[in-house]
Design a protein around this motif. Sequence first.
Motif, PDB file in Angstrom:
ATOM      1  N   VAL A  93      34.289  21.204  28.429  1.00  0.00           N
ATOM      2  CA  VAL A  93      34.283  22.541  29.024  1.00  0.00           C
ATOM      3  C   VAL A  93      35.689  23.008  29.402  1.00  0.00           C
ATOM      4  O   VAL A  93      35.846  24.053  30.046  1.00  0.00           O
ATOM      5  CB  VAL A  93      33.374  22.578  30.277  1.00  0.00           C
ATOM      6  CG1 VAL A  93      31.923  22.287  29.902  1.00  0.00           C
ATOM      7  CG2 VAL A  93      33.867  21.596  31.345  1.00  0.00           C
ATOM      8  N   THR A  94      36.707  22.266  29.021  1.00  0.00           N
ATOM      9  CA  THR A  94      38.083  22.636  29.356  1.00  0.00           C
ATOM     10  C   THR A  94      38.412  24.025  28.837  1.00  0.00           C
ATOM     11  O   THR A  94      38.288  24.314  27.640  1.00  0.00           O
ATOM     12  CB  THR A  94      39.078  21.619  28.761  1.00  0.00           C
ATOM     13  OG1 THR A  94      38.759  20.309  29.241  1.00  0.00           O
ATOM     14  CG2 THR A  94      40.497  21.975  29.157  1.00  0.00           C
ATOM     15  N   ASP A  95      38.802  24.902  29.756  1.00  0.00           N
ATOM     16  CA  ASP A  95      39.164  26.287  29.441  1.00  0.00           C
ATOM     17  C   ASP A  95      38.036  27.047  28.754  1.00  0.00           C
ATOM     18  O   ASP A  95      38.272  28.107  28.134  1.00  0.00           O
ATOM     19  CB  ASP A  95      40.423  26.327  28.556  1.00  0.00           C
ATOM     20  CG  ASP A  95      41.647  25.737  29.243  1.00  0.00           C
ATOM     21  OD1 ASP A  95      41.758  25.894  30.477  1.00  0.00           O
ATOM     22  OD2 ASP A  95      42.471  25.112  28.557  1.00  0.00           O
ATOM     23  N   VAL A  98      35.334  24.990  23.979  1.00  0.00           N
ATOM     24  CA  VAL A  98      34.282  24.380  23.164  1.00  0.00           C
ATOM     25  C   VAL A  98      32.909  24.703  23.751  1.00  0.00           C
ATOM     26  O   VAL A  98      32.030  25.237  23.070  1.00  0.00           O
ATOM     27  CB  VAL A  98      34.475  22.861  23.048  1.00  0.00           C
ATOM     28  CG1 VAL A  98      33.384  22.240  22.167  1.00  0.00           C
ATOM     29  CG2 VAL A  98      35.857  22.544  22.487  1.00  0.00           C
ATOM     30  N   ILE A  99      32.721  24.384  25.019  1.00  0.00           N
ATOM     31  CA  ILE A  99      31.472  24.658  25.730  1.00  0.00           C
ATOM     32  C   ILE A  99      31.798  25.449  26.994  1.00  0.00           C
ATOM     33  O   ILE A  99      32.753  25.134  27.708  1.00  0.00           O
ATOM     34  CB  ILE A  99      30.746  23.347  26.114  1.00  0.00           C
ATOM     35  CG1 ILE A  99      30.339  22.565  24.858  1.00  0.00           C
ATOM     36  CG2 ILE A  99      29.517  23.640  26.967  1.00  0.00           C
ATOM     37  CD1 ILE A  99      29.342  23.267  23.970  1.00  0.00           C
ATOM     38  N   PRO A 143      39.337  21.557  14.709  1.00  0.00           N
ATOM     39  CA  PRO A 143      40.450  21.059  15.533  1.00  0.00           C
ATOM     40  C   PRO A 143      40.038  20.521  16.899  1.00  0.00           C
ATOM     41  O   PRO A 143      40.717  19.664  17.450  1.00  0.00           O
ATOM     42  CB  PRO A 143      41.364  22.280  15.675  1.00  0.00           C
ATOM     43  CG  PRO A 143      41.002  23.164  14.521  1.00  0.00           C
ATOM     44  CD  PRO A 143      39.537  22.955  14.319  1.00  0.00           C
ATOM     45  N   GLN A 144      38.906  21.046  17.460  1.00  0.00           N
ATOM     46  CA  GLN A 144      38.504  20.609  18.799  1.00  0.00           C
ATOM     47  C   GLN A 144      37.027  20.231  18.806  1.00  0.00           C
ATOM     48  O   GLN A 144      36.235  20.721  18.006  1.00  0.00           O
ATOM     49  CB  GLN A 144      38.749  21.734  19.815  1.00  0.00           C
ATOM     50  CG  GLN A 144      40.204  22.133  19.942  1.00  0.00           C
ATOM     51  CD  GLN A 144      40.415  23.169  21.036  1.00  0.00           C
ATOM     52  OE1 GLN A 144      40.219  22.884  22.213  1.00  0.00           O
ATOM     53  NE2 GLN A 144      40.824  24.362  20.641  1.00  0.00           N
ATOM     54  N   GLY A 145      36.710  19.351  19.736  1.00  0.00           N
ATOM     55  CA  GLY A 145      35.322  18.940  19.873  1.00  0.00           C
ATOM     56  C   GLY A 145      34.956  17.764  18.993  1.00  0.00           C
ATOM     57  O   GLY A 145      35.797  17.151  18.341  1.00  0.00           O
ATOM     58  N   ARG A 172      23.832  25.307  15.588  1.00  0.00           N
ATOM     59  CA  ARG A 172      24.913  24.693  14.820  1.00  0.00           C
ATOM     60  C   ARG A 172      26.246  25.131  15.397  1.00  0.00           C
ATOM     61  O   ARG A 172      26.498  26.332  15.577  1.00  0.00           O
ATOM     62  CB  ARG A 172      24.835  25.090  13.343  1.00  0.00           C
ATOM     63  CG  ARG A 172      25.895  24.405  12.479  1.00  0.00           C
ATOM     64  CD  ARG A 172      25.859  24.889  11.043  1.00  0.00           C
ATOM     65  NE  ARG A 172      26.742  24.084  10.192  1.00  0.00           N
ATOM     66  CZ  ARG A 172      28.056  24.250  10.096  1.00  0.00           C
ATOM     67  NH1 ARG A 172      28.653  25.220  10.788  1.00  0.00           N
ATOM     68  NH2 ARG A 172      28.783  23.475   9.306  1.00  0.00           N
ATOM     69  N   MET A 173      27.097  24.164  15.680  1.00  0.00           N
ATOM     70  CA  MET A 173      28.443  24.460  16.171  1.00  0.00           C
ATOM     71  C   MET A 173      29.368  24.672  14.975  1.00  0.00           C
ATOM     72  O   MET A 173      29.621  23.740  14.202  1.00  0.00           O
ATOM     73  CB  MET A 173      28.962  23.316  17.041  1.00  0.00           C
ATOM     74  CG  MET A 173      30.415  23.483  17.479  1.00  0.00           C
ATOM     75  SD  MET A 173      30.648  24.911  18.586  1.00  0.00           S
ATOM     76  CE  MET A 173      30.166  24.171  20.157  1.00  0.00           C
ATOM     77  N   GLY A 174      29.835  25.887  14.798  1.00  0.00           N
ATOM     78  CA  GLY A 174      30.749  26.160  13.700  1.00  0.00           C
ATOM     79  C   GLY A 174      32.104  25.515  13.935  1.00  0.00           C
ATOM     80  O   GLY A 174      32.474  25.194  15.074  1.00  0.00           O
ATOM     81  N   ASN A 175      32.849  25.337  12.881  1.00  0.00           N
ATOM     82  CA  ASN A 175      34.194  24.785  13.032  1.00  0.00           C
ATOM     83  C   ASN A 175      35.106  25.732  13.801  1.00  0.00           C
ATOM     84  O   ASN A 175      36.160  25.320  14.299  1.00  0.00           O
ATOM     85  CB  ASN A 175      34.792  24.467  11.658  1.00  0.00           C
ATOM     86  CG  ASN A 175      34.097  23.276  11.011  1.00  0.00           C
ATOM     87  OD1 ASN A 175      33.412  22.499  11.682  1.00  0.00           O
ATOM     88  ND2 ASN A 175      34.266  23.129   9.702  1.00  0.00           N
ATOM     89  N   ASN A 176      34.673  26.988  13.894  1.00  0.00           N
ATOM     90  CA  ASN A 176      35.399  27.965  14.706  1.00  0.00           C
ATOM     91  C   ASN A 176      34.934  27.950  16.158  1.00  0.00           C
ATOM     92  O   ASN A 176      35.292  28.819  16.951  1.00  0.00           O
ATOM     93  CB  ASN A 176      35.230  29.369  14.123  1.00  0.00           C
ATOM     94  CG  ASN A 176      33.765  29.796  14.050  1.00  0.00           C
ATOM     95  OD1 ASN A 176      32.856  29.001  14.344  1.00  0.00           O
ATOM     96  ND2 ASN A 176      33.525  31.033  13.658  1.00  0.00           N
ATOM     97  N   LEU A 177      34.085  26.950  16.485  1.00  0.00           N
ATOM     98  CA  LEU A 177      33.574  26.733  17.842  1.00  0.00           C
ATOM     99  C   LEU A 177      32.616  27.832  18.300  1.00  0.00           C
ATOM    100  O   LEU A 177      32.447  28.063  19.498  1.00  0.00           O
ATOM    101  CB  LEU A 177      34.731  26.581  18.848  1.00  0.00           C
ATOM    102  CG  LEU A 177      35.724  25.464  18.527  1.00  0.00           C
ATOM    103  CD1 LEU A 177      36.786  25.367  19.613  1.00  0.00           C
ATOM    104  CD2 LEU A 177      35.004  24.123  18.353  1.00  0.00           C
TER     105      LEU A 177
END
Length: 271
Positions: A93-95, A98-99, A143-145, A172-177
């Motif tokens: 959940v940082t910033d 991602v979540i 890049p993240q997650g 679904r979590m996209g690569n773009n978050l």
Amino acid sequence: MFLTHTLAAFGLLSGIVQLTAQVFSLTFSTPLLVITATVGMSAAWGVAQILPQGTSERSFSHPNMRVRIVPGDLFEQSGHIVVGFTDTFDTCVTDDVVISRSSVQGQLLERWYAGAQDELDQEISDALSSHSVTSVESRADKPQGKLARYPTGTTIALTRNGRMAFGTAYSRMGNNLVAESNPERIWVSLCRLWETVYEHGHREPLAIPVIGGALGRIDTLSHENLLKMILLSFAAASRGRVVTRELTVVVHPPALRDINMLEIRHFLMAL
């Protein structure tokens, strides 16, 4: 609907007044006042029936269980809870990148694990060890997650202080978050959720949010339809067996604007 409820109430009240007058040989010196009062009470009943109300419930006898719909906070409910996840089971959940901290996943981390992400991630990893990975993203693409993806509907049980959080992958979590879902994913996730609850929940009370209604980006279904999908899938899963003795669907208060609770009550009674 207002007219129907008002006329029904007027008929009932009029019958009561007439019966009382006959039984006790009463005569009304001001019949107009009696009629006015009857009309007023009937109209008040009609209004009360069509006004949105935040709660609704129904008890079933076959099998023996109860379904409740309440506005409020999922984490203030008793018993087990349901938490929607993405197919990567991300938790960071940082910033809010991602979540989101305000999401149910973010609140699970904060309120059940006191922000200890490593501890939550370890429990998730242990629970996922018996599930198959469908694919693994590269760090260059995402890049993240987290990188491992699991099938839609993958459901795990996390235990904390004697309670369980059933985490189900409905989006679904996209690569773009950006997390996205659709009605098919929601239905599959709900069906697999009830199976896991049946296996591990010991019929204890269970609270579930209206999954997909906030950050799932399901533009084709309203909160009301998502709520109906939860109720319908639970009723189907409960035919002939008890998944839980009490299901509480918790509606985030702002979402009540998007839900006709009178319609939901009728839908619940028709199940």
